[in-house]
Design a protein around this motif. Sequence first.
Motif, PDB file in Angstrom:
ATOM      1  N   ILE A 401      -0.877  -0.917   1.603  1.00 39.56           N
ATOM      2  CA  ILE A 401      -0.188  -1.978   2.350  1.00 39.56           C
ATOM      3  C   ILE A 401      -0.374  -1.801   3.849  1.00 39.56           C
ATOM      4  N   GLN A 402      -0.317  -0.556   4.315  1.00 38.74           N
ATOM      5  CA  GLN A 402      -0.272  -0.297   5.753  1.00 38.74           C
ATOM      6  C   GLN A 402      -1.646  -0.248   6.420  1.00 38.74           C
ATOM      7  N   ARG A 403      -2.642   0.247   5.693  1.00 36.46           N
ATOM      8  CA  ARG A 403      -3.952   0.425   6.320  1.00 36.46           C
ATOM      9  C   ARG A 403      -4.573  -0.921   6.675  1.00 36.46           C
ATOM     10  N   GLY A 404      -5.043  -1.033   7.907  1.00 25.95           N
ATOM     11  CA  GLY A 404      -5.619  -2.280   8.382  1.00 25.95           C
ATOM     12  C   GLY A 404      -6.858  -2.704   7.647  1.00 25.95           C
ATOM     13  N   ASP A 405      -7.570  -1.745   7.023  1.00 16.69           N
ATOM     14  CA  ASP A 405      -8.801  -2.083   6.304  1.00 16.69           C
ATOM     15  C   ASP A 405      -8.557  -2.332   4.821  1.00 16.69           C
ATOM     16  N   CYS A 406      -7.295  -2.368   4.400  1.00 14.85           N
ATOM     17  CA  CYS A 406      -6.982  -2.593   2.986  1.00 14.85           C
ATOM     18  C   CYS A 406      -6.303  -3.953   2.811  1.00 14.85           C
ATOM     19  N   LEU A 407      -5.035  -3.993   2.469  1.00 11.23           N
ATOM     20  CA  LEU A 407      -4.382  -5.263   2.146  1.00 11.23           C
ATOM     21  C   LEU A 407      -4.393  -6.258   3.309  1.00 11.23           C
ATOM     22  N   PRO A 408      -4.050  -5.852   4.543  1.00 12.35           N
ATOM     23  CA  PRO A 408      -4.070  -6.833   5.639  1.00 12.35           C
ATOM     24  C   PRO A 408      -5.440  -7.498   5.807  1.00 12.35           C
ATOM     25  N   LEU A 409      -6.522  -6.709   5.752  1.00 12.76           N
ATOM     26  CA  LEU A 409      -7.863  -7.263   5.904  1.00 12.76           C
ATOM     27  C   LEU A 409      -8.245  -8.104   4.684  1.00 12.76           C
ATOM     28  N   LEU A 410      -7.823  -7.668   3.507  1.00 11.72           N
ATOM     29  CA  LEU A 410      -8.120  -8.411   2.278  1.00 11.72           C
ATOM     30  C   LEU A 410      -7.522  -9.817   2.345  1.00 11.72           C
ATOM     31  N   GLU A 411      -6.266  -9.901   2.737  1.00  5.22           N
ATOM     32  CA  GLU A 411      -5.596 -11.205   2.817  1.00  5.22           C
ATOM     33  C   GLU A 411      -6.161 -12.046   3.961  1.00  5.22           C
ATOM     34  N   GLU A 412      -6.532 -11.375   5.047  1.00  2.13           N
ATOM     35  CA  GLU A 412      -7.112 -12.113   6.184  1.00  2.13           C
ATOM     36  C   GLU A 412      -8.478 -12.694   5.802  1.00  2.13           C
ATOM     37  N   ARG A 413      -9.299 -11.896   5.105  1.00  3.52           N
ATOM     38  CA  ARG A 413     -10.649 -12.357   4.773  1.00  3.52           C
ATOM     39  C   ARG A 413     -10.614 -13.532   3.791  1.00  3.52           C
ATOM     40  N   PHE A 414      -9.686 -13.487   2.838  1.00  7.64           N
ATOM     41  CA  PHE A 414      -9.643 -14.559   1.840  1.00  7.64           C
ATOM     42  C   PHE A 414      -8.648 -15.659   2.194  1.00  7.64           C
ATOM     43  N   GLY A 415      -7.846 -15.437   3.260  1.00  7.36           N
ATOM     44  CA  GLY A 415      -6.914 -16.461   3.701  1.00  7.36           C
ATOM     45  C   GLY A 415      -5.811 -16.767   2.715  1.00  7.36           C
ATOM     46  N   THR A 416      -5.364 -15.770   1.984  1.00  4.71           N
ATOM     47  CA  THR A 416      -4.303 -15.982   0.997  1.00  4.71           C
ATOM     48  C   THR A 416      -3.472 -14.710   0.868  1.00  4.71           C
ATOM     49  N   SER A 417      -2.284 -14.830   0.268  1.00  9.22           N
ATOM     50  CA  SER A 417      -1.390 -13.685   0.111  1.00  9.22           C
ATOM     51  C   SER A 417      -0.840 -13.645  -1.304  1.00  9.22           C
ATOM     52  N   PHE A 418      -0.433 -12.469  -1.727  1.00 10.72           N
ATOM     53  CA  PHE A 418       0.182 -12.327  -3.039  1.00 10.72           C
ATOM     54  C   PHE A 418       1.611 -12.875  -3.024  1.00 10.72           C
ATOM     55  N   GLN A 419       2.086 -13.240  -4.198  1.00 14.69           N
ATOM     56  CA  GLN A 419       3.442 -13.774  -4.310  1.00 14.69           C
ATOM     57  C   GLN A 419       4.474 -12.779  -3.797  1.00 14.69           C
ATOM     58  N   SER A 420       4.284 -11.503  -4.116  1.00 20.03           N
ATOM     59  CA  SER A 420       5.137 -10.429  -3.608  1.00 20.03           C
ATOM     60  C   SER A 420       4.322  -9.155  -3.523  1.00 20.03           C
ATOM     61  N   GLU A 421       4.731  -8.264  -2.640  1.00 16.45           N
ATOM     62  CA  GLU A 421       3.999  -7.013  -2.423  1.00 16.45           C
ATOM     63  C   GLU A 421       4.992  -5.866  -2.361  1.00 16.45           C
ATOM     64  N   LYS A 422       4.849  -4.903  -3.272  1.00 14.54           N
ATOM     65  CA  LYS A 422       5.760  -3.759  -3.327  1.00 14.54           C
ATOM     66  C   LYS A 422       4.982  -2.471  -3.129  1.00 14.54           C
ATOM     67  N   GLY A 423       5.469  -1.629  -2.235  1.00 14.85           N
ATOM     68  CA  GLY A 423       4.878  -0.308  -2.045  1.00 14.85           C
ATOM     69  C   GLY A 423       5.455   0.665  -3.061  1.00 14.85           C
ATOM     70  N   LEU A 424       4.614   1.286  -3.876  1.00 14.59           N
ATOM     71  CA  LEU A 424       5.060   2.165  -4.952  1.00 14.59           C
ATOM     72  C   LEU A 424       4.319   3.496  -4.911  1.00 14.59           C
ATOM     73  N   ASP A 425       4.940   4.505  -5.471  1.00 16.45           N
ATOM     74  CA  ASP A 425       4.260   5.788  -5.641  1.00 16.45           C
ATOM     75  C   ASP A 425       3.060   5.593  -6.560  1.00 16.45           C
ATOM     76  N   SER A 426       2.045   6.450  -6.410  1.00 16.13           N
ATOM     77  CA  SER A 426       0.798   6.274  -7.144  1.00 16.13           C
ATOM     78  C   SER A 426       0.999   6.256  -8.660  1.00 16.13           C
ATOM     79  N   SER A 427       1.954   7.035  -9.179  1.00 11.95           N
ATOM     80  CA  SER A 427       2.199   7.039 -10.624  1.00 11.95           C
ATOM     81  C   SER A 427       3.142   5.923 -11.050  1.00 11.95           C
ATOM     82  N   ILE A 428       4.096   5.584 -10.187  1.00 14.60           N
ATOM     83  CA  ILE A 428       5.082   4.561 -10.532  1.00 14.60           C
ATOM     84  C   ILE A 428       4.429   3.198 -10.706  1.00 14.60           C
ATOM     85  N   ARG A 429       3.365   2.926  -9.966  1.00 13.51           N
ATOM     86  CA  ARG A 429       2.751   1.600 -10.064  1.00 13.51           C
ATOM     87  C   ARG A 429       2.158   1.363 -11.455  1.00 13.51           C
ATOM     88  N   TYR A 430       1.705   2.420 -12.122  1.00 10.41           N
ATOM     89  CA  TYR A 430       1.208   2.273 -13.485  1.00 10.41           C
ATOM     90  C   TYR A 430       2.353   1.961 -14.451  1.00 10.41           C
TER      91      TYR A 430
END
Length: 530
Positions: A401-430
């Motif tokens: 979420i925080q890295r400029g070359d990850c989610l922010p750049l992804l949404e900027e390049r495609f001009g769209t956003s996810f319905q919701s975005e939650k920051g989770l621990d690497s195991s909890i997200r599974y």
Amino acid sequence: MVSLAEFVQLFLDRKIELLELFIEHMNMTTLAVFISLAIGVPVGILITRSKPVAQVVIGAANVMQSIPCIALLAFSVPFVGIGTKPAILMVIVYALLPIIKNTYTGIMSIDPKTIEVAKGIGMTKWKRLLRIEIPIALPFIMSGIRISAVAAVGTMTIAAFAGAGGLGWFINLGLNSQNIDLVLLGAIPASLMALGLDFLLGRLEHAITPEGLRPPELIQNISKEKRRREQVVAFGLCALLVLLPVGFSVAEAVDSQGKDKIVVGSSNFTEVMILGYMYSDLIESNTDIEVEERFNLNGGVVCFNAIQNGDIDMFVEYTGSILPNYLHETIDTNDPQAVYEKAAELLKRDYNILLSEPLGFNNTYVMSVRPDTAQRYQIRTLSQLMQAAPQLRLGCTVEFIQRGDCLPLLEERFGTSFQSEKGLDSSIRYQAIAAGEIDVIDAFATDALLEKQGLTLIEDDVGFFPPYDAVNLVRQETLDKYPELEPVLAKMDGLLDEETMRALNAKVDIEGMDAKDVAHQFLVEKGLVA
């Protein structure tokens, strides 16, 4: 579902390690509580002399306790290093408030007439304190100590994220692999330790509280000799709990004197722990150098701070993380060699850290969804995923979420956003995507849990994600001191590919094997260790 038979077998298999971690946890906890006691009780007594000072001190203690323990731990690492120091400091901060507040409350609740009588018979301030105030306030003080001790046992499980060990090690391993038995192997002894400490401190409180200050129903007519024996036993056990960690520390310091030693570190997920064990095994099998392992550090940034400070000598990281996270450089190419060369040059120039050759696999980001989600929204590529993003819930690591070359750049390049975005621990997200609470996760190419949960991997059709080649960072000073290390560490260069690394991760995260055993077996199969 927890199987009693499987849990018992796990306990039997790892009982020696459990005992070591239990002792480690107990030593850190009792030392932290003792230091809190040595600070908190005198401070609680002093602030009874001034209400304005008391309000400031108790207010400050309240503020310190409101800081999340993991944040406090991360904040202290750059100043005091990794290991037991930040863990003990964290627990001290959390244990102070109940001790200070209860000491203050106990003394302030004493009937003023009692103090006036003591003054009238000529008692000095010190005599009033030792013979009147502290004895009367003792139940309050002991209550604060018991609260602090019980809370300290639980808080100390976080110590594992600073490389301090303790029972939190098993809890974290269990969370990484979604193995509830491993979580319980750490949690149950921690609970028993908390109950045991509370019982011991309760016996100490009973032994030192004067009979006249107890409720009528608790007054016992026992002889002075029996009461004295009870006090000696209670004080002796408490003194033993304090002296043990000091003895262990002195013994370790004496044992390590004059020995060649290097420290191998790792972040807090399965893959880098396996690789860390491989490096440790290679070094100990091919040199006379002793290896100390500082695994499960809370993220790559903690590892990088530790290697700069000399707290660790090496750790495994990924080229796609090194440039933006540590060197603060943008990645303007997806050419793996170019990214590697730039990272290697800057690490050597700015930090005197040597980058190994790539270990052979690229653990890049792979966006993943459940098969039913992929079918419902006709998602096969990253472009199709981002078209459907407004209807999907994303659960990803905080770093993504925080890295400029990850989610922010992804949404900027495609001009769209996810319905919701939650920051989770690497195991909890599974766990979250399996439960249907989220629709998309930021997986990694070698994650074993991808296969375990049967998730659909999204093809990066636009080459969005940079290469994440696994490499080993080593302090140049360490290689200069131990030149025999360089050819040994080079045995890992190009040794693994994505399929092999995923299979090794699966042995830990799915089959429940010990990461150390998995690493050793692999090196034996490759003929690198005996």
